[in-house]
Design an enzyme around this catalytic site. Structure first.
Site, short mmCIF file in Angstrom:
data_model
loop_
_atom_site.label_atom_id
_atom_site.label_comp_id
_atom_site.label_asym_id
_atom_site.label_seq_id
_atom_site.Cartn_x
_atom_site.Cartn_y
_atom_site.Cartn_z
N GLY A 241 0.51 -1.14 0.41
CA GLY A 241 -0.34 0.07 -0.06
C GLY A 241 0.82 1.45 0.17
O GLY A 241 1.90 1.41 0.55
N GLN B 2 3.24 10.16 0.44
CA GLN B 2 4.55 9.39 0.60
C GLN B 2 5.30 10.10 0.03
O GLN B 2 6.46 9.80 -0.21
CB GLN B 2 4.09 7.76 0.84
CG GLN B 2 3.66 7.84 2.14
CD GLN B 2 3.74 5.83 2.48
OE1 GLN B 2 2.00 5.70 2.11
NE2 GLN B 2 4.41 5.20 3.01
N CYS C 175 5.62 0.09 7.28
CA CYS C 175 5.28 1.30 6.45
C CYS C 175 6.68 1.54 5.80
O CYS C 175 8.05 1.69 5.94
CB CYS C 175 4.75 2.63 7.29
SG CYS C 175 4.38 4.06 6.71
N HIS D 73 -4.61 2.04 7.37
CA HIS D 73 -3.58 2.28 7.31
C HIS D 73 -3.14 3.58 6.51
O HIS D 73 -2.24 4.30 6.81
CB HIS D 73 -2.25 1.44 7.30
CG HIS D 73 -0.88 1.36 7.25
ND1 HIS D 73 0.08 1.48 8.07
CD2 HIS D 73 -0.41 2.27 6.40
CE1 HIS D 73 1.37 1.73 8.03
NE2 HIS D 73 1.21 2.41 6.45
N HIS E 202 -2.76 7.84 6.75
CA HIS E 202 -1.65 8.65 5.83
C HIS E 202 -2.69 10.01 5.88
O HIS E 202 -1.80 10.93 4.96
CB HIS E 202 -0.98 7.90 4.95
CG HIS E 202 0.02 7.07 5.27
ND1 HIS E 202 1.31 7.34 5.53
CD2 HIS E 202 0.71 5.70 5.08
CE1 HIS E 202 2.16 6.23 6.25
NE2 HIS E 202 1.15 5.59 5.18
#
Ligand code: ZN
Length: 166
Positions: A46, A51, A95, A137, A141
């Site tokens: 993912g 990010q 992550c 999750h 973010h």
């Protein structure tokens, strides 16, 4: 093109991403790069746009590499919203933005969500287990929340990642 991944403590990871308003060719191109970047990373099941320093509500999840679980394959989730959640389970998370650690986090076992696809069509999903965990999750973010912020306990539920971990 592979995109650079922000890692902690980059403050952009703490920011709230904005909704996508325009579903154009540039978005589709970005999604291709985002997916390539996800798949190139260790355990890349993912990724969220923040990010790679694009603060928009865009997530890709694909947990199909895991054996024996229910999943939808590759999910592109734009402006995702969890509409229902059920149950609680503790599980290990990693992550791409936290390369050195994994940790235990409590998440809902089942969720329903709505999201737009790359063309701006609204879709509804029901996810459970590991896929539901991955979606929660990634949506975190978009609100500037990392799994580190949700550890069950900092002392007992944070683990150094093995150097060869895939
Ligand atoms: Zn993450």
């Amino acid at each position: 093109m592979l995109l650079d991944i922000l890692t902690v403590p980059d403050q952009r990871l703490k920011q709230i991403s904005e909704s996508v308003e325009i579903f154009d060719k540039e978005l589709a191109e970005f999604l291709k790069d985002l997916e390539r970047t996800m798949r190139a990373g260790p355990g890349g099941v993912g990724i969220a746009a923040v990010q790679v320093a694009r603060l928009q509500r865009i997530v890709i999840v694909d947990v199909s590499v895991k054996q024996n679980i229910k999943h939808h394959g590759r999910m592109v989730l734009i402006n995702p919203q969890i509409t229902q959640s059920q149950g609680k389970a503790k599980g290990r998370e990693g992550c791409l933005s936290v390369p050195d650690y994994t940790g235990n986090v409590i998440r809902a076992k089942r969720i329903q969500l709505s999201a737009f696809d790359v063309k701006g069509n609204k879709q509804v999903f029901e996810c459970e287990g590991y896929e539901a965990r991955a979606v929660q999750h990634e949506i975190d973010h978009l609100d500037g929340i990392l799994f580190l912020d949700r550890l069950v306990s900092r002392r007992n539920d944070l683990y150094p990642r093995e150097s060869q971990s895939g």
